[in-house]
Design a protein around this motif. Structure first.
Motif, mmCIF file in Angstrom:
data_model
loop_
_atom_site.group_PDB
_atom_site.id
_atom_site.type_symbol
_atom_site.label_atom_id
_atom_site.label_comp_id
_atom_site.label_asym_id
_atom_site.label_seq_id
_atom_site.Cartn_x
_atom_site.Cartn_y
_atom_site.Cartn_z
ATOM 1 N N GLU A 52 0.852 -1.189 0.000
ATOM 2 C CA GLU A 52 0.000 0.000 0.000
ATOM 3 C C GLU A 52 0.888 1.239 0.000
ATOM 4 O OE1 GLU A 52 -2.186 -1.086 3.507
ATOM 5 O OE2 GLU A 52 -3.896 -1.809 2.345
ATOM 6 N N TRP A 59 -9.401 0.778 4.182
ATOM 7 C CA TRP A 59 -10.560 -0.017 3.773
ATOM 8 C C TRP A 59 -11.824 0.561 4.382
ATOM 9 C CZ3 TRP A 59 -9.265 -3.718 0.298
ATOM 10 C CH2 TRP A 59 -7.921 -4.102 0.263
ATOM 11 N N ASN A 63 -15.352 -3.716 6.149
ATOM 12 C CA ASN A 63 -14.475 -4.760 5.608
ATOM 13 C C ASN A 63 -13.440 -5.123 6.670
ATOM 14 O OD1 ASN A 63 -12.704 -6.388 4.217
ATOM 15 N ND2 ASN A 63 -12.425 -4.989 2.480
ATOM 16 N N SER A 64 -13.742 -6.159 7.458
ATOM 17 C CA SER A 64 -12.901 -6.478 8.612
ATOM 18 C C SER A 64 -12.178 -7.821 8.488
ATOM 19 C CB SER A 64 -13.753 -6.480 9.885
ATOM 20 O OG SER A 64 -14.801 -7.429 9.769
ATOM 21 N N ASP A 68 -10.548 -10.470 2.963
ATOM 22 C CA ASP A 68 -11.296 -9.588 2.062
ATOM 23 C C ASP A 68 -10.484 -8.351 1.684
ATOM 24 O OD1 ASP A 68 -13.656 -11.012 1.644
ATOM 25 O OD2 ASP A 68 -14.555 -10.266 3.499
ATOM 26 N N LYS A 69 -9.241 -8.271 2.206
ATOM 27 C CA LYS A 69 -8.391 -7.102 1.930
ATOM 28 C C LYS A 69 -7.374 -7.446 0.839
ATOM 29 C CE LYS A 69 -9.490 -5.271 6.486
ATOM 30 N NZ LYS A 69 -8.993 -4.762 7.788
ATOM 31 N N ASN A 89 -12.398 1.963 0.935
ATOM 32 C CA ASN A 89 -12.884 3.014 1.818
ATOM 33 C C ASN A 89 -13.660 4.082 1.036
ATOM 34 O OD1 ASN A 89 -13.259 4.121 4.295
ATOM 35 N ND2 ASN A 89 -11.148 4.811 4.576
ATOM 36 N N LYS A 99 -7.648 3.848 -2.979
ATOM 37 C CA LYS A 99 -6.598 2.851 -2.709
ATOM 38 C C LYS A 99 -5.483 2.987 -3.727
ATOM 39 C CE LYS A 99 -6.103 -1.235 -0.281
ATOM 40 N NZ LYS A 99 -5.916 -0.341 0.852
#
Ligand SMILES: [Ca+2]
Ligand SMILES: [Ca+2]
Ligand SMILES: [Ca+2]
Length: 259
Positions: A52, A59, A63-64, A68-69, A89, A99
């Motif tokens: 990143e 995110w 989305n935890s 899923d990331k 996000n 992102k």
């Protein structure tokens, strides 16, 4: 070089550039999983976890699940059971991506195709995608824009008809999309205004299209389900029948049964 020759050379260059351009084709499916069959497995970035970059906004709060990331972008699968796969996000600043990520490739690679799959079980504006792609050929020291790819024209509405969106980016001239690529950057933008309406991420003129879509900047972000990067098959000049003929000739030589 005479002025005429110079003009001719410049014209030829312009024509070459006009013919050689990344072209994006968008396909929609009725459900979030409808286009899973188009996902590429074992591609150049399969299993890679992106870095990143500065300016990445993380995110969406919903989305935890770690899967899923970043892993979701390259797991060769689409929407997971959570229904929140790849949810970016919301509320990035106008003109800024939600992102920003980078993939470092194992070696210099000629690219044939890039695909971006987005979708949402909710079948709203989050099914769209807008992506800026850049490539490096020097190990990430510098990057060149490959293109700005908005899945659908600004103003496109989705209210229950579209569950998934596949953007396939390839070279319109038939050659490699990009050559000797060592690193790739993807910048994913917001796509919607909560009303299910695709819009660009800018207020005023979009610097990548040169146009003002007349809509305020998007602030609702997509669910990016998969990113595929396909290499040009090696050797690049080997087309199917020629490869088969060459393989047969090699086999005959090995077995001593003529040429
Ligand atoms: Ca993949
Ligand atoms: Ca706008
Ligand atoms: Ca995935």
């Amino acid at each position: 070089m005479s002025r005429l020759a110079m003009f001719a050379a410049l014209t030829a260059l312009a024509v070459t550039r006009a013919l050689a351009a990344p072209t994006a084709v968008t396909t929609h499916g009725p459900a979030s999983t409808s286009l899973d069959g188009g996902i590429l497995a074992g591609d150049v970035i399969s299993g890679k976890i992106a870095t990143e970059l500065a300016g990445d906004t993380g995110w969406h709060g919903a989305n935890s699940d770690p899967l899923d990331k970043l892993p979701a972008f390259t797991d060769d699968a689409g929407m997971r059971g959570t229904g929140l796969t790849g949810l970016l996000n919301d509320f990035p600043a106008a003109g800024s991506p939600a992102k920003r990520i980078q993939y470092d490739l194992a070696g210099a690679t000629d690219l044939a195709k890039i695909q971006i799959l987005s979708g949402n079980n909710g079948k709203d504006g989050r099914v769209f995608s807008t992506t800026l792609i850049s490539t490096s050929t020097n190990g990430g020291t510098s990057f060149t824009p490959l293109g700005y790819f908005q899945s659908d024209p600004s103003g496109t509405m989705n209210a229950g008809a579209i569950g998934s969106t596949l953007v396939e980016i390839a070279e319109s001239g038939g050659g490699p999309l990009a050559s000797d690529v060592t690193n790739l950057r993807f910048e994913f933008f917001a796509v919607d205004n909560t009303g299910g309406q695709m819009r660009d991420p800018f207020d005023g003129v979009n610097p990548y299209t040169g146009a003002d879509d007349g809509l305020s900047a998007a602030f609702v972000s997509p669910l990016i389900l998969e990113v595929d990067v396909l290499a040009v098959p090696e050797p690049a000049t080997c087309v199917l029948l020629a490869c088969a003929a060459a393989a047969a000739a090699r086999a005959r030589r090995r077995t001593g049964r003529g040429s």
